[in-house]
Design an enzyme around this catalytic site. Structure first.
Site, mmCIF file in Angstrom:
data_model
loop_
_atom_site.group_PDB
_atom_site.id
_atom_site.type_symbol
_atom_site.label_atom_id
_atom_site.label_comp_id
_atom_site.label_asym_id
_atom_site.label_seq_id
_atom_site.Cartn_x
_atom_site.Cartn_y
_atom_site.Cartn_z
ATOM 1 N N CYS A 32 47.474 41.850 55.119
ATOM 2 C CA CYS A 32 47.434 42.463 56.436
ATOM 3 C C CYS A 32 48.805 42.321 57.069
ATOM 4 C CB CYS A 32 46.394 41.778 57.305
ATOM 5 S SG CYS A 32 46.902 40.112 57.748
ATOM 6 N N CYS A 35 50.507 39.005 57.466
ATOM 7 C CA CYS A 35 51.105 38.399 56.284
ATOM 8 C C CYS A 35 52.615 38.639 56.247
ATOM 9 C CB CYS A 35 50.484 38.973 55.011
ATOM 10 S SG CYS A 35 48.757 38.545 54.824
ATOM 11 N N ASP A 437 33.218 41.763 31.278
ATOM 12 C CA ASP A 437 33.505 40.555 30.538
ATOM 13 C C ASP A 437 32.776 39.425 31.259
ATOM 14 O OD1 ASP A 437 36.231 38.306 30.408
ATOM 15 O OD2 ASP A 437 34.815 38.726 28.799
ATOM 16 N N ASP A 614 39.391 40.226 32.706
ATOM 17 C CA ASP A 614 40.557 39.554 33.266
ATOM 18 C C ASP A 614 41.404 38.832 32.238
ATOM 19 O OD1 ASP A 614 39.959 36.198 34.159
ATOM 20 O OD2 ASP A 614 38.839 37.403 32.733
ATOM 21 N N ASP A 618 41.076 41.069 26.876
ATOM 22 C CA ASP A 618 40.425 42.253 27.414
ATOM 23 C C ASP A 618 41.391 43.409 27.546
ATOM 24 O OD1 ASP A 618 38.550 40.200 29.673
ATOM 25 O OD2 ASP A 618 37.910 41.121 27.790
#
Lengths: 717, 68
Positions: A32, A35, A437, A614, A618
């Site tokens: 946002c 930040c 996964d 992740d 994969d």
């Protein structure tokens, strides 16, 4: 973090003439506006940093400092402390090209806007008819003078593309567009020269202006995707500690190691080559490659691969594969191939354009010939042909897709969902099945304490565990919420932690470390760690991977997509987790190749698959699936191969995303429908002369506005 | 319509007005192109967010390395 200069870091540094260093870094975690301030403050507070500027649109940070590269490393650490991950980044040639393209389009747009505004102003008295002959001529000449040079400049994107297409014998959308502009301006110029008839410079200008808006939006949408590619480079700039004959250790880039050489693999280090263990068993973390969160013991003489982390004592490894020969590099190549295949996906708009252009040309030609045959004379026939070209100009079509995408992508970005390829949104709208996964996707990937020990025992265990980086130890510390270390306690790498409390030796760690001779076999998917005080009975703690809190709801919402669980973990563990999550189709012990085979099978059944994962293993599947989805915390290569990245690790975003993508697809179809209806109605009218180029331009603008309004609706909800 | 409308003399003001309008237009175009070259459009989302920030840190050197 080592103080050795990381080659990835040093190669990204750009030294300015006044001696300060400058670097661009990719930033993750900017959620946002606030930040921006937090990150900039954290960076500028680091001694040595002169300037830190966050680019919120491209998610990058530009750092300017005075001093050694250590300043940068400290700045990165300061950012990490606030929750932002920074990666040094050397912009590739592609990035520079993308930037230049965008800037050029914006300049064309600006020039076209200038022309449109002024010429339309001049057009008002012309069309209102309140001026006499000489003034009319003056205004028309002025229009010509403004329009012609401006459109010659601003029309470049289309004229150049049309020229290239024609030279290769192809016909894209740019050809009829260029024809329409040139023809309209040509006829108008002729009319002004012979001093009779109306001019249509403002029509041509308006056409180009709207088209350029569409093109600019489209270019910006396509440009967001290239960030991830940069991180690939970071993975390959790893170092290894070469063990010389005299026992001397030299650090060299992993790619320069030779097969047969000996490498010292130190505790906590990520291996940069494939090799064979030579001096004993090793405790390794294979999570980068397999996604497994628990370290495994590999026997002496076993193969170890680039990407593994040594969780035990230092070991010597004999190099068997280097650089492009490693398993890591092989995976990267698989990903490249799959991604290249994906890039051949023809966007809907492009497919349409290919058929549209010849039709438009045909219509214009028929108009010209038909009107000539009816005895209208070449000037007016040409004018009608120009009107047809203008009216069929695909402004609405060109805007139909980018406007929807821009609206939707903005909304998705606010939800923390990043689409990394330009046509990801289109493909998302066609998804029919979801495959996931297990470790790290369905589960958090972090172990948590399930049962074992009293509160006091857990607390004591945590006081020892806090000294170790082992995942099992970290899980205990998390379960207790933090603990102060037991004074004088020490970690014995590969075994556990030992300390003294009130004169008694306290040990925390593996079964053998705590004196458990024959521990009963562990349950599927469960890990155990022991605590022993003095000579008392050892206490066992059971830990398992936890299901994400919103997994059940998310999977229920995805029921229509018949979710499937594919994991490399043992079948028993996978079935247990599937039962917990409410998934009916689940397969364990699936190797990366088997995952790809399953994807191929689903493709053959006609399904379009969204694959969520992740781990590095994969990555090829993510690239192969119609849509690859990964998380912000996933391995770099997984994120690179993914089309969608969820910054906030909420599984519930997946059904939301699919719903939004379907809405977007419907909106795009509606927009195409609107554009076509408008064309169908107006082309015949233009052919018989009921629509002047002016009216054609107005109609086209109106249809464009309707299309944009339709798209804007999506961004609101 | 007022008397004399449509004759050259009452429209002579156009000779002054039209170039003036064009000049303004060119000034706008020039300004836009300069802003583009100066990097004002590099971070539209960030700039939009920055207006709302109360405590934005001021950089100590600007883009060209000049101390501020």
């Amino acid at each position: 973090m080592s103080t050795q200069h990381d080659p990835a870091l040093t190669s990204a540094i750009h030294t300015r003439p006044d001696g300060t260093g400058e670097m661009t870094l990719l930033a993750e975690g900017l959620r946002c506006a606030g930040c921006i301030v937090t990150l900039e403050k954290a960076l500028t507070a680091t001694p040595g940093v002169q300037n830190a500027r966050v680019n919120y649109s491209t998610q990058r940070v530009r750092l300017v400092w005075k001093g050694t590269p250590t300043v940068v490393q400290k700045a990165i650490q300061a950012a990490a402390a606030k929750g932002y991950t920074l990666t040094p980044y050397s912009p590739s040639a592609q990035d520079a090209q993308q930037d230049a393209d965008e800037k050029f389009l914006l300049r064309c747009l600006a020039v076209a806007a200038f022309a449109v505004a002024n010429v339309m102003l001049l057009a008002i008295p012309l069309w209102a008819g309140v001026v006499d002959e000489s003034q009319r001529l003056l205004l028309q000449w002025l229009s010509a003078l403004i329009t012609l040079p401006c459109l010659a400049y601003a029309g470049q994107p289309y004229f150049n593309a049309a020229y290239v297409a024609l030279r290769h014998g192809r016909v894209g959308m740019e050809v009829p567009i260029s024809l329409a502009i040139i023809l309209t301006c040509g006829i108008s110029l002729f009319d002004v020269w012979v001093q009779r008839g109306d001019t249509y410079f403002e029509s041509a200008a308006m056409l180009l202006f709207f088209l350029l808006i569409g093109r600019y939006l489209e270019t910006r949408v396509r440009g967001r995707s290239r960030q991830a590619a940069a991180r690939m480079m970071q993975m390959q700039n790893i170092q290894v500690a070469l063990l010389g004959k005299t026992g001397k250790v030299t650090l060299i880039p992993a790619a320069e190691a030779k097969i047969g050489q000996l490498v010292l693999w130190r505790h906590g280090e990520r291996l940069g080559v494939d090799g064979m263990l030579t001096d004993g068993d090793a405790l390794v973390d294979t999570s980068l490659l397999t996604g497994e969160s628990l370290p495994r013991t590999l026997a002496n003489k076993a193969t170890v691969q680039a990407g593994m982390v040594n969780m035990g004592e230092a070991r010597t490894v004999r190099v068997t594969q280097v650089g492009q020969g490693t398993v890591l590099a092989e995976l990267a190549r698989l990903i490249d191939t799959a991604t290249a295949a994906k890039n051949n996906y023809t966007r809907l708009a492009d497919a349409l354009a290919r058929r549209y252009a010849p039709v438009v040309h045909g219509l214009a030609f028929i108009t010209f010939v038909g009107n000539m045959v009816c005895g209208l004379g070449w000037h007016d026939s040409l004018l009608r042909a120009a009107a047809v070209l203008l009216v069929t100009c695909p402004c609405a079509l060109a805007l139909a897709v980018p406007t929807v995408h821009v609206a939707v992508m903005g909304k998705l970005l606010r939800m923390g969902i990043v689409l990394t390829s330009g046509d990801a949104l289109e493909r998302l709208g066609t998804i029919s099945r979801v495959v996931m996964d297990k470790t790290g996707t369905l589960t958090t990937g972090k172990l948590s304490l399930v049962r074992g020990g009293t509160a006091d025992q857990r607390h004591l265990a945590a006081r020892l565990a806090v000294l170790s980086q082992h995942p099992l130890a970290q899980a205990i510390v998390r379960a207790v919420g933090g603990a102060s270390p037991l004074p004088g306690a020490k970690e014995h790498v590969g075994k556990g932690v030992e300390g003294t409390l009130k004169g008694k030796t306290v040990r925390f760690g593996s079964a053998s470390w705590c004196g458990v001779k024959n521990p009963p076999p562990a349950k599927a998917g469960e890990a155990r760690v022991w605590l022993r005080v003095g000579n008392g009975k050892p206490v066992v703690f059971h830990l398992t991977d936890t299901l994400r809190p919103d997994a059940r709801e998310a999977l229920k919402a995805l029921a229509a997509y018949r979710p499937m669980l594919l994991s490399g973990d043992s079948t028993a563990a996978v079935q247990a987790m599937a039962h917990q999550a409410g998934v009916t189709e689940a397969y364990g012990d699936v190797s990366p190749t088997a995952k790809q085979d399953m994807l191929a099978k689903l493709h053959n059944q006609g399904a379009r698959v969204l694959m969520a994962g992740d781990g590095l293993n994969d990555a090829p599947s993510l690239a192969l699936a119609d849509i690859g989805l990964s998380f912000g915390q996933a391995s770099d290569l997984a994120k690179l191969s993914a089309d969608v990245i969820l910054q906030q690790e909420e599984l519930a975003h997946i059904p939301r995303l699919l719903r939004i993508a379907r809405q977007a697809r419907r909106a795009v179809m509606a927009n195409f429908g609107l554009a076509f209806v408008y064309n169908l109605a107006s082309v015949p009218l233009a052919m018989i002369g009921y629509i002047t180029p002016m009216a054609a331009a107005l109609l086209m603008s109106t249809s464009s506005l309707i299309v944009v309004a339709n798209a804007a609706r999506l961004g609101q909800k | 319509m007022p008397h004399g409308w449509g004759r050259n003399k009452s429209m002579s003001i156009l000779v002054f007005l039209i170039p003036l309008a064009l000049l303004f237009g060119l000034a706008w175009l020039g300004g836009l192109l300069w802003a583009l070259r100066n990097g004002q459009f590099d971070d539209p989302d960030g700039n939009a967010a920055r207006i709302l920030l109360d405590d934005e840190p001021t950089p100590t050197t600007n883009r060209k390395g000049v101390r501020q």
